[in-house]
Design an enzyme around this catalytic site. Sequence first.
Site, mmCIF file in Angstrom:
data_model
loop_
_atom_site.group_PDB
_atom_site.id
_atom_site.type_symbol
_atom_site.label_atom_id
_atom_site.label_comp_id
_atom_site.label_asym_id
_atom_site.label_seq_id
_atom_site.Cartn_x
_atom_site.Cartn_y
_atom_site.Cartn_z
ATOM 1 N N PHE A 130 13.063 91.054 29.670
ATOM 2 C CA PHE A 130 12.840 89.965 29.207
ATOM 3 C C PHE A 130 13.255 88.441 30.079
ATOM 4 O O PHE A 130 12.867 87.639 30.234
ATOM 5 C CB PHE A 130 14.155 89.388 27.915
ATOM 6 C CG PHE A 130 14.227 90.256 26.639
ATOM 7 C CD1 PHE A 130 12.567 91.149 26.488
ATOM 8 C CD2 PHE A 130 15.187 90.297 25.595
ATOM 9 C CE1 PHE A 130 12.583 91.753 25.477
ATOM 10 C CE2 PHE A 130 15.124 91.490 24.655
ATOM 11 C CZ PHE A 130 13.955 92.040 24.967
ATOM 12 N N TRP A 169 10.416 83.598 23.549
ATOM 13 C CA TRP A 169 11.311 84.036 25.033
ATOM 14 C C TRP A 169 11.492 85.231 24.876
ATOM 15 O O TRP A 169 11.886 85.446 26.276
ATOM 16 C CB TRP A 169 12.244 82.903 24.653
ATOM 17 C CG TRP A 169 13.518 83.155 25.776
ATOM 18 C CD1 TRP A 169 13.126 82.533 26.650
ATOM 19 C CD2 TRP A 169 14.357 84.023 26.797
ATOM 20 N NE1 TRP A 169 14.010 82.870 28.210
ATOM 21 C CE2 TRP A 169 14.713 83.482 27.568
ATOM 22 C CE3 TRP A 169 14.810 84.838 25.480
ATOM 23 C CZ2 TRP A 169 15.897 84.426 27.778
ATOM 24 C CZ3 TRP A 169 16.023 85.631 25.931
ATOM 25 C CH2 TRP A 169 16.685 85.519 26.898
ATOM 26 N N HIS A 170 11.476 86.216 24.271
ATOM 27 C CA HIS A 170 12.115 87.554 24.436
ATOM 28 C C HIS A 170 11.014 88.561 24.785
ATOM 29 O O HIS A 170 10.790 89.312 26.180
ATOM 30 C CB HIS A 170 12.900 88.044 23.439
ATOM 31 C CG HIS A 170 13.548 87.828 22.858
ATOM 32 N ND1 HIS A 170 13.727 86.556 21.709
ATOM 33 C CD2 HIS A 170 14.966 87.793 22.482
ATOM 34 C CE1 HIS A 170 15.581 86.066 21.702
ATOM 35 N NE2 HIS A 170 16.448 86.995 21.897
ATOM 36 N N GLY A 171 10.325 88.186 24.414
ATOM 37 C CA GLY A 171 8.915 89.271 25.186
ATOM 38 C C GLY A 171 7.291 88.426 24.752
ATOM 39 O O GLY A 171 6.906 87.938 23.678
#
Lengths: 335, 447
Positions: free
Chosen positions: B447, B293-295
């Site tokens: 993000f 999800w962060h990247g």
Amino acid sequence: MKQIVVFFIGFFLTLAILDWFVRLAYVENTSPTDFTEQYGRCRVANKDFVYFNEGFGIGRFNEGRYLGNYYTPQKPDNVIRIAALGDSYVEGFQVFERDHFLTLLEGKLNESRLDSFQVLNFGRSGFDFGDMYAYYERIVKPYDCDIVLFFVSNADLNIQQTDPLIPRVQKTQDGKLIITNEEFPKIYLKNYLTQKMLAHRSTIFQMLNNSRKLVIAGELNHKLFDKFAYMFKEENRSKSTSDIPVADLSFNIIDYLVKEKPDFYIINRDNRLLNNTFTDALPSQIHYIDLYSNSKLYKSNKDYHFWKATKKSGHWIGEGHKIVSEYLFDTLNHK
Amino acid sequence: MLLVSSYFFYGYWDWRFTSLLAISTLVDFFIGKKLHLTNDKKKRKALLLISMLVNLGILGFFKYFGFFVESFEAISSSFGIQLDYLHLNIILPVGISFYTFQTMSYTIDIYREKMEPTNSLLDFAVFVAFFPQLVAGPIERAANLLPQISKLPKVTKTQIEKGITLIITGLFMKVMIGDTTGRIVDRIFAEPEIYKSPELLAALVLFSIQIYADFSGYSSIARGVAKLLGIELMKNFEQPYLSQNITEFWRRWHISLSSWLKDYLYISLGGNRKGNNRKYINLMITMLLGGLWHGASWNFVIWGGLHGVYLAVHKLILQDKKPASSYRYNGFVSFTRYTFNVSVTFLLVLFTWLFFRSTDFDTTKYFLNAFIHWQPSEYSFVFFRVTSSFFIVMLLFDAFSYYTKRHTFILVLKNKALSYSILSAMFIVTLLFMFQSEPLPFVYFQF
């Protein structure tokens, strides 16, 4: 009334604590400049610094007010001493002192030759050729250097001496070149000396001073309105550097250097050739090194002025310093 | 007014992407309504699926397309097939991961019959685009935010006082701690090969401070601004580095995301209801996806995976015991044990930050190599001085917040003049620094 007093005590106490934190964590440095009658505006002695201008620089101004290892003016017999003068490229706040081209050069010379070498960095941001010469006469000369390197660009040769507190180079009517303090503006100097007390002690005052300079430089709209700053009249921030004339004083300085004892080197650190009226007039006693034409700095696809982390183009990056040190080492080694 | 200002705020970065915001809003608003009107299980599932496909489709295309193409290319090139033509230059819209998760939670909650849909498209549009938390959270739940938006409660004096305090302290954290540590971190991580072991270690510790100060600073500003509008947003951080174990850390770090992942992913996967093995598998899947999800990068997947392993091991050790969740001073021995536990937890988290911050595996490898083959630096003291200064300031902030259980701990002082004087001084110094330096973007904007 009591609440107002409490407010102000709390306010200044918090400021003092924050000032302390800002200094300890090197968020901002206190002022790196000082003033003496002899040197004019110079660097503070014995001061550590951390700078984040384009790159990341850590270093120290030593007790002689220059960068790098401190060497006493009295030169030992078996030592070859080299002084470097120039602007921000030579001062090199963008890299750690260990990665500075002069530190690397000193190391290489000492490793490869039987003689002992000492390299002294007298670079000062914003200096032009006139300032460098004044610095040479007032600060560098007592160090009895064998070799003196002047790193110049075309803009530096068009001597303006914009800092009013640097001793001024002047040609007298009888053709002599003198360095004088006469031109120091009295009120400016008085203000500077008053400010200095705070600027040497308080990082918050230094931040205030930096902000004031930005406002004077016309950055206020840009800072306040960001994308919408274009709605306000833009000031012309940069001057064209093409075809900058060489000041007569630059030729006069060269004439004077010829009479001096050390070996002098004029080094072109510009991103183009130096004005040929100047280079053609250089006498054979003055050596000329052209980093632009000869070093790898401009001969590969890599941009040695581009800082990856800040995505800014500016001074030499670490690899640039390495190239300059290698080129200078090769050149000096052959002489 | 709130909607216009929120869209203006978002459009200020790039107006083209306001359309994505509008699409997400319209799809979930109408699907939410339809879900409420139908009892047909198949139809309900289909509606939920449409919402997921649209939201995750937008997120997937803008955020992960390049990542999957690159990974696919790497695999195919190992078989000798070159697929360079698949490249597209896709800009990642700011805050996309935050608002898609927020709208998805609305639809899932209606599907689970935990809440009823709103009848006002305007309210819902404000819920999705509410500018204080639009680009970097907290990822709000509709059940908390929507009722507040529809009522728009009157702002109280306490809210104004707390709101301003949160904005000032948040700004201080972001600018004076986050940005200032960030400029060291950015430079060292950009060229690790020119730095020595203590300098690299300092950069890693400073990154752990930067990401916390930057993100929690943003969350405080968001909460503060919302308070000035009379709206209460959830807390996103609760002094995570004072956690005694990794489970507690995740209850205190990026709370809105960790609780989202727990409620909508871990529980949807079966949580701990389907046996022990499945519990650990679910945990790993949740943390790996949480990392992703962060990247769009394998580094984030490893980061999530490491946290998954930590959590699984901790669960295994704990068995049915409850993990410690707070600390009260109870003598020197208990404090020593607490300090030891906090230190171990911090070191475990610190290790994972290396993967999170490194842009490629070469950087990670370089750092690890430098830690193993230790090379001293002449600037060790400078780095120690800088790192410990930031560390102490952060620790003081967190210790006061922990002790008072308030992010607005400065207002606890009985003398208001003293509280205001501290805030004024912090604000002035922060403004001065902001004016004279180049700003760094919020870490979580990417993000």
